[in-house]
Write an enzyme that holds these catalytic residues in place. Structure first.
Site, PDB file in Angstrom:
ATOM      1  N   HIS A   1     -36.827  18.918  56.086  1.00  0.00           N
ATOM      2  CA  HIS A   1     -37.703  17.830  55.622  1.00  0.00           C
ATOM      3  C   HIS A   1     -39.053  17.821  56.323  1.00  0.00           C
ATOM      4  O   HIS A   1     -39.759  16.815  56.284  1.00  0.00           O
ATOM      5  CB  HIS A   1     -36.989  16.474  55.793  1.00  0.00           C
ATOM      6  CG  HIS A   1     -35.791  16.324  54.914  1.00  0.00           C
ATOM      7  ND1 HIS A   1     -34.812  15.373  55.111  1.00  0.00           N
ATOM      8  CD2 HIS A   1     -35.412  17.015  53.811  1.00  0.00           C
ATOM      9  CE1 HIS A   1     -33.880  15.490  54.175  1.00  0.00           C
ATOM     10  NE2 HIS A   1     -34.224  16.483  53.380  1.00  0.00           N
TER      11      HIS A   1
ATOM     12  N   CYS B   1     -59.284  16.337  57.433  1.00  0.00           N
ATOM     13  CA  CYS B   1     -59.268  17.734  57.876  1.00  0.00           C
ATOM     14  C   CYS B   1     -60.574  18.061  58.601  1.00  0.00           C
ATOM     15  O   CYS B   1     -61.661  17.771  58.080  1.00  0.00           O
ATOM     16  CB  CYS B   1     -59.087  18.640  56.655  1.00  0.00           C
ATOM     17  SG  CYS B   1     -59.120  20.383  57.065  1.00  0.00           S
TER      18      CYS B   1
END
Ligand code: OAD
Length: 251
Positions: free
Chosen positions: A121, A150
């Site tokens: 996960h 980012c």
């Protein structure tokens, strides 16, 4: 069979096996202080997964989702691996063929020293750029900017975890299936065995001849199929098994 007898039996079986696959869930981190999802104080008792752990929720309100992940990261950063994580990390060196499959995103298995690990996960300490799909480690706690962007292209970053309605990473899932095909014994530790496809892995291993050992506080849907169900705390039962395996080896 009483718990003590089951512990002895499992230690005996493990002591004679070269290959082991382990599947863990949130219960393995519970004794470190990380909340599980479905227990009495479980995260899904306090929060709605639809609001926080789906791609739709993220596109609707990335700030809210990131605030929740930032809160969880703050909690996880404060805790340490417990004896269950440590025994599992040690077994990786002991069994010639070993794979740890975890549903946990907290990174505590790695912190305990596990390296042969498949994180089904994802990992809460990794982020992914929505534009370039680049995956980066991010250990900033608390996050200075929410939602984080980012540093290369300025696009939104998301947690590199699998949300409801999303597929698991294909390469990791394939490696997990392969481990189940070849494992002679599979231990399933601290998972409610309700979330697919992880919950099917022990059944696949069993169809391929593996002995299934479950460790959990209480019975789960897997208990019916398991060869041995050991009820108790993973952080107590695993050290008992570990001690017996190594005692036998020394004799
Ligand atoms: P759950 O919260 O569903 O289940 C935790 C299990 O651990 C329960 O069966 C508990 O009885 C058991 N448990 C609790 N403390 C324990 C202890 N000290 N020793 C042994 N067992 C203990 O967590 P998971 O099964 O991991 O997915 O949940 C699976 C997935 O559902 C998670 O990975 C997450 C969640 O939604 C995503 O986020 C995609």
């Amino acid at each position: 069979m009483m718990l003590d007898d089951k512990v002895k039996k499992v230690a005996e079986i493990l002591g004679n096996q070269p290959s082991l696959t382990i599947l863990t869930g949130a219960g393995v981190s519970a004794e470190s202080g990380v909340p599980t999802f479905r227990g009495p104080d479980g995260l899904w008792r306090q929060f709605r997964a639809e609001d926080l752990a789906t791609p739709e929720a993220f596109y609707r309100n990335p700030k809210l989702v990131w605030e929740w992940y930032d809160w969880r990261r703050q909690k996880i950063q404060k805790v340490k691996p417990n004896p269950a994580h440590l025994v599992i990390a040690r077994w990786e060196k002991y069994f010639p063929s070993f794979i740890l499959i975890t549903q946990n995103v907290d990174g505590l298995h790695r912190q305990a020293g596990s390296t042969k690990i498949l994180e089904l996960h994802g990992n809460i300490w990794w982020v992914r750029c929505l534009k370039e799909n680049k995956v980066m480690e991010n250990r900033q706690v608390p996050l200075i900017q929410i939602p984080p962007l980012c540093s290369d292209c300025g696009s939104l970053l998301r947690p590199h975890v699998v949300w409801f309605g999303e597929a698991l990473p294909a390469d990791i899932l394939e490696a997990a299936f392969n481990a189940c095909y070849r494992s002679e014994i599979m231990m399933v530790i601290g998972t409610s065995a309700l979330v697919q496809p992880a919950a099917s892995l022990p059944l696949i291993a069993q169809q391929h001849g593996a002995i299934i050992v479950e460790i959990n506080l209480e019975p789960t849907p897997l208990s019916h199929y398991a060869d041995y169900s050991l009820y108790g705390k993973a952080g107590e039962i695993l050290p008992l098994i570990d001690e017996l395996i190594f005692k036998e080896k020394m004799e």
